[in-house]
Motif scaffolding. Sequence first.
Motif, PDB file in Angstrom:
ATOM      1  N   LEU A   1       0.888  -1.171   0.259  1.00 38.97           N
ATOM      2  CA  LEU A   1      -0.076   0.018  -0.102  1.00 38.97           C
ATOM      3  C   LEU A   1       0.832   1.213   0.103  1.00 38.97           C
ATOM      4  O   LEU A   1       0.592   2.365  -0.711  1.00 38.97           O
ATOM      5  CB  LEU A   1      -0.746  -0.193   1.150  1.00 38.97           C
TER       6      LEU A   1
ATOM      7  N   GLN B   1       1.820   3.644  -2.844  1.00 41.16           N
ATOM      8  CA  GLN B   1       0.708   4.168  -3.607  1.00 41.16           C
ATOM      9  C   GLN B   1       0.120   5.241  -2.930  1.00 41.16           C
ATOM     10  O   GLN B   1      -1.053   5.763  -3.550  1.00 41.16           O
ATOM     11  CB  GLN B   1      -0.308   2.894  -3.866  1.00 41.16           C
ATOM     12  N   LEU B   2       0.453   5.597  -1.579  1.00 40.35           N
ATOM     13  CA  LEU B   2      -0.148   6.677  -0.901  1.00 40.35           C
ATOM     14  C   LEU B   2       0.621   7.932  -0.861  1.00 40.35           C
ATOM     15  O   LEU B   2       1.882   8.037  -1.160  1.00 40.35           O
ATOM     16  CB  LEU B   2      -0.408   6.166   0.646  1.00 40.35           C
TER      17      LEU B   2
ATOM     18  N   LEU C   1      -6.988   1.106  -0.409  1.00 40.55           N
ATOM     19  CA  LEU C   1      -6.553   2.168  -1.424  1.00 40.55           C
ATOM     20  C   LEU C   1      -7.873   3.038  -1.944  1.00 40.55           C
ATOM     21  O   LEU C   1      -7.674   4.245  -1.819  1.00 40.55           O
ATOM     22  CB  LEU C   1      -6.029   1.301  -2.350  1.00 40.55           C
TER      23      LEU C   1
END
Length: 327
Positions: free
Chosen positions: A179, A182-183, A204
């Motif tokens: 994760l 992607q943040l 997400l």
Amino acid sequence: MKPFQSMPWHALIWRQWQQQIQERQLPHALLLTGLPGLGKRTLARALAYFVLCTNHQGQQSCGHCRSCHFIEAGFHPDLLTLEPEAEGKAIRVDQVREMTTQMQKSSQQGGYKVVLIWPAEALNINAANALLKTLEEPEPQTQFILVSDQPSSLPATLRSRCQIWPVAPPSLEEGEAWLKPQLSEEQQPLVLLKAAGGRPLAALKLATPEAEERRHLLGQVMESLVRGVNPIEQAVKLKALALPALLTSLQSWLADSLRYGLLGKEGVQDVRQLSLYRQLYELMGQRSLLNLEKELQAMHHQLHTNPNVDLFLESLLIRLTQELHHE
Ligand SMILES: [Zn+2]
């Protein structure tokens, strides 16, 4: 991520499939099950692409053969996806028949043909029966991959024709590692992952601006209701939000309020709203929270009937106010 790859937490299933493929033991119909947000469709696609690839690189698709080029271009003549024409609608029997006719033609690439079916629980009874016949007498070199969040609502006869593969959530460490890149900097992967019950793709979704906006607005409205502000005035503020997502958020907040009251902070899934949970638990208590959760579930089912949004929101907030202030 390349379109051909599954996700890190699918590795064990992937290895088992590779073993079956090597031994020519991969059953012609697979059913992937598990909660939403675990990447089941990505996994199903990765297998479809692998089966269609004509130049495997070890346990992966090559990404370069004619078949892989078709996939990258977004259309493969030997890959069919059977899905409802619109979300929430059924997969109909004529769609299954059309697919069967397609499958009986010889493959364009001279190799396998693959059918993806999702969500499989959307097959209506006639469609399921038609599919069952196809699965009972499969064409050679045809691979079926079904995906379902609710396998128990599939006919038992259909389930029994498929090899069932439950997809489990990753460990928190593995989910966090996937994760994080992607943040944005200020978003906390572990907090989001826990808030999503350990499901990385659901986490997400919680990180999107729309979800942040929804949480913010709903938080404001709930704080106002706690203070005793007129619910009808507050309902207007929520008008722009999608009702299903709104109800889902509210349901999970009520569940977390109950956990907070019973188990304390450690029992909570989404730690971003602790002060609200405390207030809700103190004002409503266990019984009201449980009752409201049930009511919200029933309201969720009513959404199929396309209710009047204004009235729906008003009655929802009036109900919350009644339970908050014992009116
Ligand atoms: Zn290839």
